[in-house]
Design a protein around this motif. Structure first.
Motif, PDB file in Angstrom:
ATOM      1  N   TYR A 145       0.833  -1.207   0.000  1.00  0.00           N
ATOM      2  CA  TYR A 145       0.000   0.000   0.000  1.00  0.00           C
ATOM      3  C   TYR A 145       0.862   1.248   0.000  1.00  0.00           C
ATOM      4  N   HIS A 146       1.935   1.246   0.760  1.00  0.00           N
ATOM      5  CA  HIS A 146       2.819   2.414   0.814  1.00  0.00           C
ATOM      6  C   HIS A 146       3.407   2.701  -0.558  1.00  0.00           C
ATOM      7  N   ARG A 147       3.833   1.636  -1.236  1.00  0.00           N
ATOM      8  CA  ARG A 147       4.425   1.815  -2.569  1.00  0.00           C
ATOM      9  C   ARG A 147       3.388   2.320  -3.569  1.00  0.00           C
ATOM     10  N   MET A 148       2.171   1.797  -3.480  1.00  0.00           N
ATOM     11  CA  MET A 148       1.110   2.262  -4.385  1.00  0.00           C
ATOM     12  C   MET A 148       0.815   3.738  -4.142  1.00  0.00           C
ATOM     13  N   HIS A 149       0.781   4.134  -2.891  1.00  0.00           N
ATOM     14  CA  HIS A 149       0.524   5.539  -2.551  1.00  0.00           C
ATOM     15  C   HIS A 149       1.637   6.432  -3.085  1.00  0.00           C
ATOM     16  N   ALA A 150       2.886   6.016  -2.901  1.00  0.00           N
ATOM     17  CA  ALA A 150       4.014   6.807  -3.385  1.00  0.00           C
ATOM     18  C   ALA A 150       3.994   6.913  -4.905  1.00  0.00           C
ATOM     19  N   GLU A 151       3.722   5.813  -5.588  1.00  0.00           N
ATOM     20  CA  GLU A 151       3.688   5.828  -7.053  1.00  0.00           C
ATOM     21  C   GLU A 151       2.566   6.723  -7.575  1.00  0.00           C
ATOM     22  N   MET A 152       1.431   6.708  -6.900  1.00  0.00           N
ATOM     23  CA  MET A 152       0.321   7.572  -7.297  1.00  0.00           C
ATOM     24  C   MET A 152       0.746   9.038  -7.268  1.00  0.00           C
ATOM     25  N   TRP A 153       1.469   9.427  -6.208  1.00  0.00           N
ATOM     26  CA  TRP A 153       1.900  10.814  -6.102  1.00  0.00           C
ATOM     27  C   TRP A 153       2.999  11.159  -7.100  1.00  0.00           C
ATOM     28  N   ILE A 154       3.863  10.220  -7.424  1.00  0.00           N
ATOM     29  CA  ILE A 154       4.863  10.463  -8.462  1.00  0.00           C
ATOM     30  C   ILE A 154       4.169  10.740  -9.789  1.00  0.00           C
ATOM     31  N   ASP A 155       3.148   9.941 -10.108  1.00  0.00           N
ATOM     32  CA  ASP A 155       2.376  10.167 -11.338  1.00  0.00           C
ATOM     33  C   ASP A 155       1.745  11.564 -11.350  1.00  0.00           C
ATOM     34  N   ARG A 156       1.175  11.966 -10.219  1.00  0.00           N
ATOM     35  CA  ARG A 156       0.500  13.269 -10.153  1.00  0.00           C
ATOM     36  C   ARG A 156       1.483  14.413 -10.324  1.00  0.00           C
ATOM     37  N   LEU A 157       2.633  14.304  -9.702  1.00  0.00           N
ATOM     38  CA  LEU A 157       3.618  15.388  -9.800  1.00  0.00           C
ATOM     39  C   LEU A 157       4.250  15.449 -11.189  1.00  0.00           C
ATOM     40  N   LEU A 158       4.474  14.294 -11.789  1.00  0.00           N
ATOM     41  CA  LEU A 158       5.074  14.276 -13.115  1.00  0.00           C
ATOM     42  C   LEU A 158       4.115  14.746 -14.206  1.00  0.00           C
ATOM     43  N   ALA A 159       2.826  14.779 -13.900  1.00  0.00           N
ATOM     44  CA  ALA A 159       1.816  15.107 -14.917  1.00  0.00           C
ATOM     45  C   ALA A 159       1.752  16.594 -15.242  1.00  0.00           C
ATOM     46  N   GLU A 176       3.938  20.510 -15.236  1.00  0.00           N
ATOM     47  CA  GLU A 176       5.296  21.042 -15.294  1.00  0.00           C
ATOM     48  C   GLU A 176       5.784  21.535 -13.934  1.00  0.00           C
ATOM     49  N   GLU A 177       4.925  22.255 -13.212  1.00  0.00           N
ATOM     50  CA  GLU A 177       5.333  22.770 -11.909  1.00  0.00           C
ATOM     51  C   GLU A 177       5.638  21.629 -10.938  1.00  0.00           C
ATOM     52  N   GLY A 178       4.777  20.616 -10.952  1.00  0.00           N
ATOM     53  CA  GLY A 178       4.992  19.475 -10.075  1.00  0.00           C
ATOM     54  C   GLY A 178       6.251  18.714 -10.440  1.00  0.00           C
ATOM     55  N   ARG A 179       6.494  18.565 -11.741  1.00  0.00           N
ATOM     56  CA  ARG A 179       7.705  17.862 -12.187  1.00  0.00           C
ATOM     57  C   ARG A 179       8.956  18.593 -11.730  1.00  0.00           C
ATOM     58  N   GLN A 180       8.953  19.914 -11.851  1.00  0.00           N
ATOM     59  CA  GLN A 180      10.124  20.682 -11.452  1.00  0.00           C
ATOM     60  C   GLN A 180      10.381  20.569  -9.951  1.00  0.00           C
ATOM     61  N   LYS A 181       9.307  20.677  -9.171  1.00  0.00           N
ATOM     62  CA  LYS A 181       9.461  20.550  -7.718  1.00  0.00           C
ATOM     63  C   LYS A 181       9.953  19.162  -7.334  1.00  0.00           C
ATOM     64  N   LEU A 182       9.412  18.147  -8.006  1.00  0.00           N
ATOM     65  CA  LEU A 182       9.841  16.783  -7.715  1.00  0.00           C
ATOM     66  C   LEU A 182      11.299  16.582  -8.109  1.00  0.00           C
ATOM     67  N   ASP A 183      11.688  17.075  -9.284  1.00  0.00           N
ATOM     68  CA  ASP A 183      13.072  16.934  -9.724  1.00  0.00           C
ATOM     69  C   ASP A 183      14.034  17.588  -8.740  1.00  0.00           C
ATOM     70  N   ASP A 184      13.689  18.781  -8.279  1.00  0.00           N
ATOM     71  CA  ASP A 184      14.546  19.478  -7.310  1.00  0.00           C
ATOM     72  C   ASP A 184      14.678  18.662  -6.020  1.00  0.00           C
ATOM     73  N   ALA A 185      13.554  18.106  -5.565  1.00  0.00           N
ATOM     74  CA  ALA A 185      13.566  17.326  -4.328  1.00  0.00           C
ATOM     75  C   ALA A 185      14.366  16.044  -4.493  1.00  0.00           C
ATOM     76  N   LEU A 186      14.215  15.380  -5.633  1.00  0.00           N
ATOM     77  CA  LEU A 186      14.948  14.144  -5.869  1.00  0.00           C
ATOM     78  C   LEU A 186      16.449  14.389  -5.938  1.00  0.00           C
ATOM     79  N   GLU A 187      16.837  15.482  -6.588  1.00  0.00           N
ATOM     80  CA  GLU A 187      18.268  15.814  -6.664  1.00  0.00           C
ATOM     81  C   GLU A 187      18.832  16.038  -5.263  1.00  0.00           C
ATOM     82  N   GLU A 188      18.078  16.730  -4.428  1.00  0.00           N
ATOM     83  CA  GLU A 188      18.535  17.021  -3.075  1.00  0.00           C
ATOM     84  C   GLU A 188      18.647  15.764  -2.224  1.00  0.00           C
ATOM     85  N   LEU A 189      17.677  14.873  -2.357  1.00  0.00           N
ATOM     86  CA  LEU A 189      17.595  13.707  -1.477  1.00  0.00           C
ATOM     87  C   LEU A 189      18.313  12.478  -2.013  1.00  0.00           C
ATOM     88  N   TRP A 190      18.754  12.515  -3.248  1.00  0.00           N
ATOM     89  CA  TRP A 190      19.353  11.344  -3.871  1.00  0.00           C
ATOM     90  C   TRP A 190      20.550  10.782  -3.089  1.00  0.00           C
TER      91      TRP A 190
END
Length: 222
Positions: free
Chosen positions: A131-145, A147-161
């Motif tokens: 369930y946790h993985r499904m929830h996380a994947e759902m939010w990745i889809d929403r953010l990637l959909a 442009e603003e969400g994709r940019q915020k996600l990309d910035d966060a992923l770079e920081e946390l990688w």
């Protein structure tokens, strides 16, 4: 301390600290549904920590409560990724997804272990983590959909990688790189992992809050 008990503490500490971090969204998540979702996920993670501490406690001759609450901050084996306080939604989602992806790899490895007790517990936890993985994947889809969400996600992923890479050992880490890059459709930067033992300042603050009841009522049980 054996490698087995050390591994159990790594997993348990990860789940306990992340559970507390996820619980910080209760009442302030951007949507009511996420208040419920993150509260549920936090409960699950803390429950998983309990099961892992109990298994470790048998080997170490102590109790789950003592392992969870009575150690010094430097003795915790959690990955720095789960220690970070990230009260910003895109970064929380990025950590959520990176951790769940790494945890899935770790649990798959443990399920194949020759240690039947550990393999059985890993299989049980993996079913509940779905369930946790499904929830996380759902939010990745929403953010990637968008442009603003994709940019915020990309910035966060770079920081946390670098922190995400520190969740797994050298043997399992390449699989995390593969799964993240395949999901995002792009390469991730080559960086040094922030490894276990390199605790961030926020951990001490969190443990002080977590153990306040235990310290005020010696002998209190989980």
């Amino acid at each position: 301390m054996s490698r087995r008990s050390d591994l159990l503490l790594e997993l348990a500490d990860d789940e306990l600290i992340l559970g507390w971090r996820d619980s910080e969204w209760t009442g302030i998540a951007p949507f009511l549904e996420e208040d419920v979702a993150f509260s549920s996920i936090a409960q699950n993670e803390i429950g998983h920590a309990r099961a892992l501490y109990e298994l470790a406690a048998v080997e170490l001759g102590t109790t789950a409560d003592e392992l969870a609450f009575d150690r010094a901050p430097a003795d915790y084996r959690c990955a720095p990724l789960v220690e970070l306080r990230r009260l910003e939604w895109a970064r929380t989602i990025a950590r959520h997804w990176l951790y769940e992806t790494a945890d899935a790899i770790r649990l798959e490895s443990l399920r194949a272990s020759g240690d039947r007790e550990l393999a059985g517990l890993a299989a049980k936890l993996d079913r509940e983590e779905l369930y946790h993985r499904m929830h996380a994947e759902m939010w990745i889809d929403r953010l990637l959909a968008v442009e603003e969400g994709r940019q915020k996600l990309d910035d966060a992923l770079e920081e946390l990688w670098p922190y995400a890479l520190g969740v797994l050992d050298d043997e399992l880490r390449p699989e995390l790189v593969h799964r993240v890059e395949e999901r995002l459709g792009r390469p991730m930067p080559t960086v040094e992992p922030v490894r276990r033992g390199d605790h961030v300042a926020e951990l001490g603050e969190l443990l002080d809050e977590m153990t306040s009841v235990r310290r005020s009522a010696p002998g209190a049980q989980w």
